[in-house]
Design a protein around this motif. Structure first.
Motif, PDB file in Angstrom:
ATOM      1  N   VAL A 122       0.830  -1.295   0.017  1.00 25.23           N
ATOM      2  CA  VAL A 122      -0.008  -0.151  -0.325  1.00 25.23           C
ATOM      3  C   VAL A 122       0.950   1.320  -0.073  1.00 25.23           C
ATOM      4  O   VAL A 122       0.508   2.148  -0.734  1.00 25.23           O
ATOM      5  CB  VAL A 122      -0.969   0.065   1.202  1.00 25.23           C
ATOM      6  N   THR A 123       1.885   1.282   0.755  1.00 27.25           N
ATOM      7  CA  THR A 123       2.925   2.454   0.820  1.00 27.25           C
ATOM      8  C   THR A 123       3.408   2.499  -0.660  1.00 27.25           C
ATOM      9  O   THR A 123       3.753   3.633  -1.008  1.00 27.25           O
ATOM     10  CB  THR A 123       4.083   2.182   1.834  1.00 27.25           C
ATOM     11  N   ALA A 124       3.747   1.476  -1.374  1.00 21.89           N
ATOM     12  CA  ALA A 124       4.419   1.611  -2.631  1.00 21.89           C
ATOM     13  C   ALA A 124       3.437   2.193  -3.726  1.00 21.89           C
ATOM     14  O   ALA A 124       3.465   2.927  -4.577  1.00 21.89           O
ATOM     15  CB  ALA A 124       5.163   0.519  -3.066  1.00 21.89           C
ATOM     16  N   TYR A 125       2.167   1.463  -3.488  1.00 25.77           N
ATOM     17  CA  TYR A 125       1.361   1.514  -4.544  1.00 25.77           C
ATOM     18  C   TYR A 125      -0.056   2.276  -4.422  1.00 25.77           C
ATOM     19  O   TYR A 125      -1.063   2.525  -5.249  1.00 25.77           O
ATOM     20  CB  TYR A 125       1.189   0.128  -5.624  1.00 25.77           C
ATOM     21  N   GLY A 126      -0.392   2.414  -3.122  1.00 24.74           N
ATOM     22  CA  GLY A 126      -1.686   3.074  -2.820  1.00 24.74           C
ATOM     23  C   GLY A 126      -2.848   2.549  -3.022  1.00 24.74           C
ATOM     24  O   GLY A 126      -2.852   1.029  -2.893  1.00 24.74           O
ATOM     25  N   THR A 127      -3.806   2.861  -3.872  1.00 22.94           N
ATOM     26  CA  THR A 127      -4.961   2.502  -4.031  1.00 22.94           C
ATOM     27  C   THR A 127      -5.024   1.315  -5.296  1.00 22.94           C
ATOM     28  O   THR A 127      -5.942   0.583  -5.492  1.00 22.94           O
ATOM     29  CB  THR A 127      -6.206   3.235  -4.357  1.00 22.94           C
ATOM     30  N   GLU A 128      -4.065   1.309  -5.929  1.00 23.28           N
ATOM     31  CA  GLU A 128      -3.552   0.377  -7.234  1.00 23.28           C
ATOM     32  C   GLU A 128      -3.521  -1.071  -6.391  1.00 23.28           C
ATOM     33  O   GLU A 128      -3.559  -1.995  -7.295  1.00 23.28           O
ATOM     34  CB  GLU A 128      -2.480   0.804  -8.019  1.00 23.28           C
ATOM     35  N   PHE A 129      -3.033  -1.058  -5.245  1.00 18.09           N
ATOM     36  CA  PHE A 129      -2.855  -2.456  -4.658  1.00 18.09           C
ATOM     37  C   PHE A 129      -4.104  -2.943  -3.945  1.00 18.09           C
ATOM     38  O   PHE A 129      -4.520  -2.122  -2.987  1.00 18.09           O
ATOM     39  CB  PHE A 129      -1.809  -2.565  -3.940  1.00 18.09           C
ATOM     40  N   ASP A 130      -4.449  -4.061  -3.958  1.00 19.98           N
ATOM     41  CA  ASP A 130      -5.696  -4.553  -3.377  1.00 19.98           C
ATOM     42  C   ASP A 130      -5.242  -5.910  -3.030  1.00 19.98           C
ATOM     43  O   ASP A 130      -5.107  -6.992  -3.705  1.00 19.98           O
ATOM     44  CB  ASP A 130      -7.117  -4.809  -4.494  1.00 19.98           C
ATOM     45  N   ALA A 131      -5.136  -5.984  -1.441  1.00 15.26           N
ATOM     46  CA  ALA A 131      -4.575  -7.219  -0.949  1.00 15.26           C
ATOM     47  C   ALA A 131      -5.511  -8.417  -1.024  1.00 15.26           C
ATOM     48  O   ALA A 131      -5.404  -9.758  -0.994  1.00 15.26           O
ATOM     49  CB  ALA A 131      -4.506  -7.071   0.488  1.00 15.26           C
ATOM     50  N   GLY A 132      -6.738  -8.081  -1.462  1.00 11.36           N
ATOM     51  CA  GLY A 132      -7.866  -9.454  -1.764  1.00 11.36           C
ATOM     52  C   GLY A 132      -7.627  -9.907  -3.104  1.00 11.36           C
ATOM     53  O   GLY A 132      -8.111 -11.166  -3.139  1.00 11.36           O
ATOM     54  N   GLU A 133      -6.825  -9.472  -3.882  1.00 12.90           N
ATOM     55  CA  GLU A 133      -6.446 -10.329  -5.372  1.00 12.90           C
ATOM     56  C   GLU A 133      -5.065 -10.127  -5.671  1.00 12.90           C
ATOM     57  O   GLU A 133      -4.606 -10.731  -6.641  1.00 12.90           O
ATOM     58  CB  GLU A 133      -7.313  -9.368  -6.292  1.00 12.90           C
ATOM     59  N   ALA A 134      -4.197  -9.551  -4.796  1.00 12.68           N
ATOM     60  CA  ALA A 134      -2.706  -9.552  -5.143  1.00 12.68           C
ATOM     61  C   ALA A 134      -1.957  -9.422  -3.814  1.00 12.68           C
ATOM     62  O   ALA A 134      -2.511  -9.361  -2.658  1.00 12.68           O
ATOM     63  CB  ALA A 134      -2.616  -8.557  -5.882  1.00 12.68           C
ATOM     64  N   PHE A 135      -0.570  -9.784  -3.983  1.00 12.81           N
ATOM     65  CA  PHE A 135       0.184  -9.839  -2.981  1.00 12.81           C
ATOM     66  C   PHE A 135       1.765  -9.255  -3.585  1.00 12.81           C
ATOM     67  O   PHE A 135       1.952  -9.077  -4.836  1.00 12.81           O
ATOM     68  CB  PHE A 135       0.384 -10.961  -2.042  1.00 12.81           C
ATOM     69  N   CYS A 136       2.479  -8.876  -2.861  1.00 19.69           N
ATOM     70  CA  CYS A 136       3.818  -8.069  -3.218  1.00 19.69           C
ATOM     71  C   CYS A 136       5.042  -9.133  -2.917  1.00 19.69           C
ATOM     72  O   CYS A 136       5.071  -9.747  -1.742  1.00 19.69           O
ATOM     73  CB  CYS A 136       4.192  -6.863  -2.944  1.00 19.69           C
TER      74      CYS A 136
END
Length: 256
Positions: free
Chosen positions: A192-206
């Motif tokens: 979230v820090t890196a990508y803000g609202t473009e990251f959704d933990a419900g469908e992806a991880f880093c």
């Protein structure tokens, strides 16, 4: 993950021409990936790993531009952004198994009969780069292959393993050898820090770091946890960029 701009286009005809141009567009417009900081994979270590390509994409060994993982005898899971360009002409694609060096021969090459895209797949923008959401597709092979599919799991623990034939440095189109590297799994808060609202933990991880990451032409390939498939290489800002880990589509929740 991110793809670098491309200007060269091979000459082809019919469906192959369309898919070739589309494959080049995938490389040119979206996030690409390559295994950065890795080592050559042990021969035969990933028999279920598929090199996805088209014979007309002559700019890459074996026409490879993405990867995928066998999850059933006749089904390969990959990134939706790899498959969307060929959705109307699936027969123009091939999947090759058991070839650690794409410039060699051998292994099993089969055609693609149909393509199923996650209906929730969508594209948006982060800092001028394309980003992908629910970035999953299933390719149905023209015939089953005599290979044991990879098991599926959820991302957990501190590290995972990424595998691919992609670039090992920026702008590397020539690598043909399969590479692998261990990458740290990032906390969702870091994503979230890196990508803000473009990251959704419900469908992806880093996952990834400045010394270990996926790169160009690794899109659609696997992130493994304890040898099982946990994620599909999707997108990210650059490759091995500090503060910007790679983004992987979650596989365990696939329901499309």
């Amino acid at each position: 993950m991110q793809n670098s701009p491309r200007s060269t286009r091979p000459v082809a005809t019919g469906a192959l021409a369309a898919v070739t141009l589309a494959a080049a567009a995938v490389v040119a417009t979206g996030p690409a990936q390559a295994v950065v900081g890795g080592t050559e994979a042990a021969p035969g270590a990933y028999p279920w790993l598929a090199a996805i390509g088209t014979p007309a994409f002559a700019m890459r060994p074996a026409g490879q531009f993405c990867a995928g993982a066998l999850i059933a005898p006749d089904q390969v899971i990959t990134a939706a952004h790899c498959a969307v360009p060929a959705q109307q002409t699936p027969e123009a694609l091939t999947a090759t198994f058991g070839r650690d060096d794409l410039s060699a021969t051998g292994g099993i090459t089969v055609g693609i009969k149909s393509i199923r895209i996650d209906p929730r797949f969508r594209v948006s923008i982060f800092d001028s780069d394309l980003t992908y959401h629910h970035d999953l597709a299933v390719l149905t092979l023209a015939e089953p292959v005599p290979v044991t599919p990879v098991a599926v799991t959820t991302p957990r623990g501190d590290t995972g393993t990424v595998v691919g034939w992609g670039a090992t440095t920026d702008g590397d189109w020539a690598n043909s050898r399969l590479h692998t590297v261990t990458v740290p799994l990032a906390a969702d808060t870091d994503c979230v820090t890196a990508y803000g609202t473009e990251f959704d933990a419900g469908e992806a991880f880093c996952a990834g770091s400045p010394t270990a990451d996926t790169g160009e032409f690794d899109s659609g390939g696997p992130l493994l946890v304890d040898g099982k498939l946990a994620g599909i290489t999707s997108w990210g800002k650059g490759s091995a960029q500090p503060g910007y880990p790679g983004v992987y589509a979650r596989v365990a929740s696939t329901t499309f």
